[in-house]
Design an enzyme around this catalytic site. Structure first.
Site, PDB file in Angstrom:
ATOM      1  N   HIS A 236       1.222  -2.017   2.749  1.00  0.00           N
ATOM      2  CA  HIS A 236       0.560  -0.689   2.866  1.00  0.00           C
ATOM      3  C   HIS A 236      -0.349  -0.585   4.102  1.00  0.00           C
ATOM      4  O   HIS A 236      -0.413   0.278   4.805  1.00  0.00           O
ATOM      5  CB  HIS A 236      -0.077  -0.587   1.599  1.00  0.00           C
ATOM      6  CG  HIS A 236       0.655  -0.040   0.538  1.00  0.00           C
ATOM      7  ND1 HIS A 236       1.880  -0.518  -0.372  1.00  0.00           N
ATOM      8  CD2 HIS A 236       0.853   1.383   0.144  1.00  0.00           C
ATOM      9  CE1 HIS A 236       2.535   0.219  -0.856  1.00  0.00           C
ATOM     10  NE2 HIS A 236       1.901   1.485  -0.788  1.00  0.00           N
TER      11      HIS A 236
ATOM     12  N   LYS B  20       1.704  -0.555 -11.832  1.00  0.00           N
ATOM     13  CA  LYS B  20       1.038  -0.564 -13.305  1.00  0.00           C
ATOM     14  C   LYS B  20      -0.444  -0.346 -12.977  1.00  0.00           C
ATOM     15  O   LYS B  20      -1.153  -0.511 -11.851  1.00  0.00           O
ATOM     16  CB  LYS B  20       1.070  -2.009 -13.874  1.00  0.00           C
ATOM     17  CG  LYS B  20       0.447  -3.096 -12.993  1.00  0.00           C
ATOM     18  CD  LYS B  20       0.329  -4.292 -13.760  1.00  0.00           C
ATOM     19  CE  LYS B  20       0.079  -5.598 -12.879  1.00  0.00           C
ATOM     20  NZ  LYS B  20      -1.197  -6.193 -13.423  1.00  0.00           N
TER      21      LYS B  20
END
Lengths: 280, 175
Positions: free
Chosen positions: B36, B101
């Protein structure tokens, strides 16, 4: 004096790392199954079924219970009557970890420097804690812990005059902040007293204790019960999507401390808390 | 239970409702912290990305190494919130689906709504179970990152829950 060869230590560490990563602890599996029986929420039930099945698959097919096979903490209780032979004690432990993570296809998650962040490629070094005890045996415990939950752990230097209620509130608040992120239902380790570092050590050490154990110290047992009760009213539940079961179990450990302080450390751990022990 | 197949176009995404359980089949890419950071830098410098983001599915996951036989032993989701500061920029570049999550930031939620994207939850700590839903796995880019590389996965009936739907409705907000 009893001689123990380093090779024995290395092999034990390797086997313990593999066992911990493939076989969910019996006490935790039992707690998940109990939660499944008690849970009314349909979605939570569905998730718990998946978690139980995950443990079955992991054991049968030797797959890691969780892909975050963790940073390994190794706890050594070294009998003072033991003489380690054949090489370097600490190297043997690191080599055991290295072999397990290579042969078991476990994830290598350790970077050599927290700033430079280059992966060591071996999941070593493990963090080793050694204490010298009576006797002629070595007890080895490994705790490979995922960082999703390690990241949510916390420590607070509380005041000596703070009430039990305030301690409970700090522990519960820490779980609340973890929320859905650290894979609830949680297993909580609480370290009370000592110094800043000792409390943190105790809180992590507490995770290696069976969650169905009754704390031998009555005042700690009562504290654990109160925290557990409060924790399970938070409605965090499996995956943080609600339900009765937010905390599967809790263990608190204490150590004498200074008149001016009350260190409290909370180690948050996930439903896939992994550890294994062996006595040589 | 609804079954969905990639590419998850806008038409598919907008049908999905917060809290719904779905089974996903198709191609997804793993990406976590370091990837990222790199992708965001490339976007900022207007450089070419190592994967086409339009309609892509990104799975926040750092699997265990590929075993003999070609599968991952274990590959569950990692905590999504660590990706929050990078996510809006990727959504702007066409990213439409994320799997992870835990909860997301308001910025991410707002951008999901704006781009009609979707955020799925996978069950954390069920890595062995989820690995059985993977048909094939290949390193796609940044192999030097090891577990943090971009892996291209083909999945079949991968179980997910809609965490934030294309209208910005968040499963962790309504509770």
């Amino acid at each position: 004096m009893r001689n123990i060869h380093v090779k024995k230590i290395k092999n034990a560490v390797r086997e313990l790392c593999l066992e911990a990563n493939f076989n969910l602890r019996k006490d935790i599996l039992a707690a998940l199954k109990k939660a499944l029986r008690q849970e009314k929420n349909k979605r939570s039930k569905r998730i718990l079924i998946m978690l139980v099945e995950n443990a079955v698959i992991a054991k049968k097919e030797r797959r890691a219970i969780c892909q975050d096979t963790g940073a390994v903490s190794v706890y050594i209780s070294m009998g003072q009557g033991v003489r380690v032979t054949g090489g370097d004690f600490e190297k043997a432990i690191q080599e055991g970890v290295r072999e397990a993570y290579r042969s078991g296809h476990l994830r290598k998650s350790i970077v050599a420097s927290p700033i430079k962040r280059k992966n060591t490629g071996t999941n070593t070094p493990a963090v080793i804690h050694t204490e010298i005890v009576k006797g002629e045996k070595i007890k080895i415990t490994v705790l490979p812990k995922g960082f999703g939950s390690e990241n949510k752990s916390s420590i607070k230097m509380m005041k000596p005059t703070d009430s039990e209620k305030e301690i409970i509130s700090f522990v519960t608040e820490t779980a609340k902040v973890a929320g859905a992120d650290a894979c609830p239902p949680y297993i909580i380790g609480v370290g009370l007293g000592g110094t800043f570092d000792k409390a943190a050590w105790l809180s992590k050490m507490a995770l290696t204790i069976r969650i169905d154990r009754k704390n031998p110290r009555p005042h700690l047992r009562k504290l654990e019960e109160k925290i557990l009760k409060k924790m399970n009213t938070l409605n965090i539940g499996p995956m943080g999507l609600g339900g009765k079961m937010t905390c599967l179990g809790i263990n608190a450990l204490e150590y004498p401390t200074h008149i001016a302080g009350l260190p409290v450390a909370v180690n948050i751990s996930c439903h896939a808390t992994r550890s294994a022990s062996k006595i040589l | 239970m609804r079954k969905i197949t990639t590419p998850l176009t806008k038409a598919v995404r907008t049908k999905l409702k917060c809290g719904e359980h779905v089974l996903l089949t198709g191609t997804i890419y793993t990406a976590r912290d370091m990837v990222h950071k790199r992708l965001k830098e490339l976007v900022d410098r207007k450089k070419r990305l190592p994967l086409e983001l339009k309609n892509a599915v990104i799975y926040y996951c750092g699997p265990t190494p590929i075993r003999t036989g070609g599968d991952f032993g274990s590959c569950g989701p990692t905590t999504s919130s660590r990706m929050d500061s990078f996510t809006p920029a990727l959504l702007q570049k066409g990213l439409a689906v994320m799997i992870g999550k835990g909860s997301r930031s308001k910025d991410v939620r707002d951008m999901i709504k704006k781009r009609r994207a979707v955020y799925f939850l996978a069950v954390g700590g069920a890595g062995a179970y989820l690995a059985k839903k993977i048909i094939s796995a290949n390193t796609h880019a940044y192999a030097e990152l090891g577990a943090e590389a971009i892996y291209k996965l083909k999945v079949k009936n991968f179980p997910l829950i809609v965490g934030i739907d294309s209208r910005g409705k968040d499963i962790y907000e309504k509770r």
